[in-house]
Motif scaffolding. Sequence first.
Motif, short mmCIF file in Angstrom:
data_model
loop_
_atom_site.label_atom_id
_atom_site.label_comp_id
_atom_site.label_asym_id
_atom_site.label_seq_id
_atom_site.Cartn_x
_atom_site.Cartn_y
_atom_site.Cartn_z
N ARG A 136 0.84 -1.21 0.00
CA ARG A 136 0.00 0.00 0.00
C ARG A 136 0.86 1.25 0.00
O ARG A 136 0.57 2.22 -0.69
N TYR A 137 1.92 1.22 0.79
CA TYR A 137 2.81 2.37 0.86
C TYR A 137 3.44 2.64 -0.50
O TYR A 137 3.48 3.77 -0.97
N LEU A 138 3.91 1.56 -1.13
CA LEU A 138 4.55 1.74 -2.44
C LEU A 138 3.53 2.18 -3.49
O LEU A 138 3.83 3.00 -4.35
N ALA A 139 2.33 1.60 -3.43
CA ALA A 139 1.31 1.94 -4.43
C ALA A 139 0.81 3.36 -4.26
O ALA A 139 0.47 4.03 -5.25
N ASN A 140 0.74 3.86 -3.05
CA ASN A 140 0.20 5.19 -2.81
C ASN A 140 1.26 6.28 -2.74
O ASN A 140 0.92 7.45 -2.60
N ASN A 141 2.49 5.92 -2.83
CA ASN A 141 3.56 6.91 -2.74
C ASN A 141 4.14 7.13 -4.13
O ASN A 141 5.09 6.47 -4.54
N GLU A 142 3.55 8.06 -4.86
CA GLU A 142 3.97 8.31 -6.25
C GLU A 142 5.41 8.78 -6.32
O GLU A 142 6.13 8.44 -7.26
N ARG A 143 5.82 9.54 -5.34
CA ARG A 143 7.18 10.06 -5.36
C ARG A 143 8.19 8.92 -5.27
O ARG A 143 9.19 8.91 -5.99
N LEU A 144 7.92 7.95 -4.40
CA LEU A 144 8.81 6.80 -4.26
C LEU A 144 8.80 5.95 -5.53
O LEU A 144 9.85 5.50 -6.01
N VAL A 145 7.61 5.74 -6.10
CA VAL A 145 7.51 4.97 -7.34
C VAL A 145 8.29 5.67 -8.45
O VAL A 145 9.01 5.03 -9.24
N LYS A 184 10.86 7.67 -8.06
CA LYS A 184 12.29 7.52 -7.77
C LYS A 184 12.78 6.14 -8.18
O LYS A 184 13.87 6.00 -8.74
N LEU A 185 11.98 5.12 -7.89
CA LEU A 185 12.36 3.76 -8.28
C LEU A 185 12.41 3.63 -9.79
O LEU A 185 13.31 2.98 -10.34
N ALA A 186 11.44 4.22 -10.47
CA ALA A 186 11.40 4.13 -11.93
C ALA A 186 12.61 4.82 -12.56
O ALA A 186 13.09 4.40 -13.61
N GLU A 187 13.12 5.84 -11.91
CA GLU A 187 14.27 6.56 -12.44
C GLU A 187 15.59 5.93 -12.03
O GLU A 187 16.64 6.33 -12.53
N SER A 188 15.56 4.92 -11.18
CA SER A 188 16.80 4.29 -10.74
C SER A 188 17.40 3.45 -11.88
O SER A 188 16.69 2.95 -12.75
N TYR A 189 18.71 3.29 -11.85
CA TYR A 189 19.40 2.58 -12.91
C TYR A 189 18.94 1.13 -13.06
O TYR A 189 18.66 0.70 -14.20
#
Length: 179
Positions: A108-117, A119-124
């Motif tokens: 839920r935290y990952l799904a509702n935290n757009e900023r974290l998602v 950041k993860l999407a931009e990670s290498y």
Amino acid sequence: MENNTDHTEQNNCAPLSVQDVDVDFLPIVYEIIRSVERDLHDNSAKVRESQDCSQKVLELQKKFDAARAQILRLPGIDYNKQDQLKQFEILRTQLKLKRELLQKTLFRYLANNERLVQKLAESYPVRRAAQLAVAMFYKGKDKLADVDPVKVNSLMSFFKRFSQNMKEGIEDAKKQLKK
């Protein structure tokens, strides 16, 4: 003075861990065996050695009593095997439920935290995995475009016949084994 005795009584009643139990008996047992093995010729030395051996046996007895008292302070020592197994199952169930709750909460935290998602999407590692997935998709698409549909159909019919022949062979082998 009373405060000091209260402190020792609290230490005697406090639960221990297994590592805190003092079960170091071997040095005393070694000393007892050594004193029994000595071959003394002088009677006065024999009497003295016998008294020393008696003292060491009493010391060992005190050490055993202290270890018994410490063991009785271990948590869960008063449970029988069935109670321990029940407690173990209860704790295992609690652990399973807590893991599931943690996973749900994390999801839920990952799904509702757009900023974290984001950041993860931009990670290498995530970008590289996406690049590899797209590259494999296009290579597979190109390979499938080059394949002749007639060849694919003939290959599929070959596999169907092959699997039927295998099934028939297995059935025949089973029948022969039953005989």
